[in-house]
Write an enzyme that holds these catalytic residues in place. Structure first.
Site, PDB file in Angstrom:
ATOM      1  N   LYS A  79     -19.346  15.280  -5.150  1.00  0.00           N
ATOM      2  CA  LYS A  79     -19.787  14.408  -6.186  1.00  0.00           C
ATOM      3  C   LYS A  79     -19.179  13.154  -6.065  1.00  0.00           C
ATOM      4  CE  LYS A  79     -18.763  14.424 -11.263  1.00  0.00           C
ATOM      5  NZ  LYS A  79     -18.054  15.068 -12.499  1.00  0.00           N
ATOM      6  N   SER A 154     -20.231  16.831 -16.512  1.00  0.00           N
ATOM      7  CA  SER A 154     -20.846  15.456 -15.695  1.00  0.00           C
ATOM      8  C   SER A 154     -21.251  16.042 -14.163  1.00  0.00           C
ATOM      9  CB  SER A 154     -20.048  14.444 -15.614  1.00  0.00           C
ATOM     10  OG  SER A 154     -18.970  14.691 -14.993  1.00  0.00           O
ATOM     11  N   SER A 178     -16.356  19.212 -17.020  1.00  0.00           N
ATOM     12  CA  SER A 178     -17.401  18.787 -16.045  1.00  0.00           C
ATOM     13  C   SER A 178     -17.666  19.692 -14.883  1.00  0.00           C
ATOM     14  CB  SER A 178     -17.256  17.447 -15.765  1.00  0.00           C
ATOM     15  OG  SER A 178     -17.739  16.617 -16.603  1.00  0.00           O
TER      16      SER A 178
HETATM   17  N1  GLN Z   1     -18.236  15.908 -21.065  1.00  0.00           N
HETATM   18  C1  GLN Z   1     -16.987  15.508 -21.088  1.00  0.00           C
HETATM   19  C2  GLN Z   1     -16.920  14.235 -21.412  1.00  0.00           C
HETATM   20  O1  GLN Z   1     -17.993  13.616 -21.522  1.00  0.00           O
HETATM   21  C3  GLN Z   1     -16.178  15.905 -20.179  1.00  0.00           C
HETATM   22  C4  GLN Z   1     -16.484  15.282 -18.843  1.00  0.00           C
HETATM   23  C5  GLN Z   1     -15.802  15.604 -17.595  1.00  0.00           C
HETATM   24  O2  GLN Z   1     -15.275  16.611 -17.623  1.00  0.00           O
HETATM   25  N2  GLN Z   1     -15.686  14.850 -16.654  1.00  0.00           N
HETATM   26  O3  GLN Z   1     -15.857  13.422 -21.389  1.00  0.00           O
END
Ligand code: GLN
Length: 487
Positions: A79, A154, A178
């Site tokens: 990532k 994400s 994410s």
């Molecule tokens: N979707 C969640 C957020 O927008 C989690 C993001 C993540 O785990 N990096 O914060």
């Protein structure tokens, strides 16, 4: 079957028997990327030349009969918020578009030590803030099951490239879901380890008290193999847990006797898609057939998790992202002579809308007049959420829930409505708030053919157990059989 369609464990065997070379494996992955990624947009940067050079070096090692690392010759996608020395680390943001990592993250260093081949940096929501990958400065990644749909976020690029065989393994990061949510939406396995099990050194900070690097893989055995490499004490991360490294693949076939499963009622209430509910409960039934006992448990603070998460994570964002000022890293606009306007233009042109929204919200909840009302209160509720888990784990060994309340939604469907988007993480943020491990394993498809994920959560450091249950479920449900290879 093409080499890129195989799992890491299968490729490892073929390499050992000298039936394939690492260069052949790596080349097969890049061939797939060239054919698919124009449409899928899973990668921000490819590291093809270096990857092929590493593969050749591993092949020479094999030819000389030298000892190999545990991931020798296996392609891994990273990532784009995890540092790989000498390569871009954009975090999906314009502000870091030209930033090159001067060092390897600990996880990358350890992957290289085990002879894994790093093939590229994957697409993501800007600074990992999002649930659909639509917040990426580089455009959204797509879901391999339906290119009009989101892959989740994400870590959407990482999950989509594993699902579509453009890599064998991938790393993501999970601050509120994410790794697990995109794994669920793309039909792959996604593990968020216990907080502190995997070093965060070299992971660009989003919300440091919640962030963990996790694994995205085609099956549970690959996940256990990857975790064995990246987990371990690192003195460069002050929250790293000091413990002996272990081989998580060893425990997968241990029996399932005497394991009690909890089903938290709050995770099955309104808002949960009917087909998702059925698929998850079907997974539970498989375990019951195996003789495991299941119990209803209550986690009364579950409905507070999203609000608590968004107060705490935005507070940490406002502090962590203060470092992007145009002076130290990446983007700086031309033509500013005074410092204040340089800061202002760097940040207003460099960050996207969601990141700005969170910086503003985080600054607000930490401000003198509101700190007690929001930040301090959220910290208290975080403790209640953790206590819900402590209580539940006195009665049962593990919890099973859905990973996401729906299957993959359409691109643009939620992007203008941040609150609805935030609800995508309704079942995942609690594990981050409590610091516990959680895995998402595929457990079927809905009537549109879109994958459904089942989440298994356990007490701190129960990775062995959640992987073992995941391994059993995966074999009983064998739900990856119809991945759309042409996507
Ligand atoms: N979707 C969640 C957020 O927008 C989690 C993001 C993540 O785990 N990096 O914060």
């Amino acid at each position: 079957m093409k080499l890129n369609q195989l799992k890491a464990t299968e490729l490892k065997e073929l390499l050992k028997k000298k039936e394939v070379s690492s260069l052949e494996i790596v080349s097969s992955v890049f061939k797939e990327i060239k054919c698919k990624d124009k449409d899928m947009n899973s990668f921000i940067t490819l590291i093809e030349e270096d990857a092929k050079k590493s593969a050749e070096k591993i092949d020479q090692k094999i030819a000389r009969g030298e000892k190999l690392g545990s991931l020798a010759g296996i392609p891994v996608a990273i990532k784009d918020n995890i540092c790989v020395k000498g390569n871009f680390c954009t975090c999906g943001s314009k502000i870091l578009e030209i930033f090159v990592s001067p060092y390897d993250a600990t996880v990358v260093e350890w992957l290289k030590k085990e002879d894994a081949v790093i093939i590229g940096k994957t697409n993501m929501d800007e600074f990992a803030m999002g649930s659909s990958n639509e917040n990426s400065y580089f455009g959204p990644a797509k879901n391999p099951y339906d290119l009009k749909r989101i892959p989740g976020g994400s870590s959407g690029g990482s999950s989509a490239c594993v699902a579509s065989d453009m890599t064998i393994l991938a790393l993501g990061s999970d601050t509120g879901g994410s790794v697990r949510q995109p794994a669920s939406l793309c039909g792959v396995v996604g593990l968020k380890p216990t907080y502190g099990l995997v070093s965060r050194y070299g992971l660009v900070a989003f919300a440091s008290s919640l962030d963990q690097i996790g694994c995205l893989t085609k099956d549970v055995k690959d996940c256990a193999m990857l975790l064995s490499v990246i987990a371990g004490y690192d003195r460069r991360d002050s929250t790293s847990i000091n413990f002996e490294k272990k081989d998580y693949t060893k425990f997968l076939e241990d029996g399932l006797k005497d394991i009690n499963i909890g089903i938290p009622e709050e995770y099955f209430e309104k808002g949960l898609d009917k087909e998702v509910r059925e698929a998850v409960l079907n997974g539970v039934k498989m375990l019951e057939k195996q003789g495991l006992k299941t119990f209803e448990v209550s986690m009364p603070h579950t409905d507070r998790a999203i609000a608590t998460y968004y107060v705490l994570c935005t507070a940490e964002v406002s502090s962590n992202l203060a470092r992007y000022d145009g002076a130290k890293y990446g983007f700086r606009p031309e033509g500013e002579s005074d410092l204040a306007s340089m800061y202002e233009r760097t940040r207003s042109e460099g960050f996207g809308d969601e990141v700005k929204r969170r910086i503003i919200l985080g600054t607000y909840v930490l401000s003198a007049g509101y700190y007690e009302a929001y930040y301090a209160k959220a910290q208290k509720v975080r403790t209640f959420i953790k206590e819900d888990f402590d209580q539940a784990f006195k009665k049962v060994d593990l919890l099973i829930t859905p990973t996401s309340s729906t299957t993959a939604f359409k691109l643009k469907e939620k992007i203008d409505d941040p609150l609805t988007m935030y609800l995508s993480d309704i079942y995942t943020t609690s594990a981050n708030l409590a610091g516990i491990p959680a895995i998402s394993v595929p457990c079927g498809k809905d009537s549109k053919g879109l994958p459904i994920g089942l989440q298994i959560m356990g007490p701190p450091l129960s990775e062995e157990l959640i992987l073992r249950i995941g391994y059993f479920l995966e074999r009983s449900l064998s739900s990856r059989s119809s991945i759309p290879k042409g996507a």
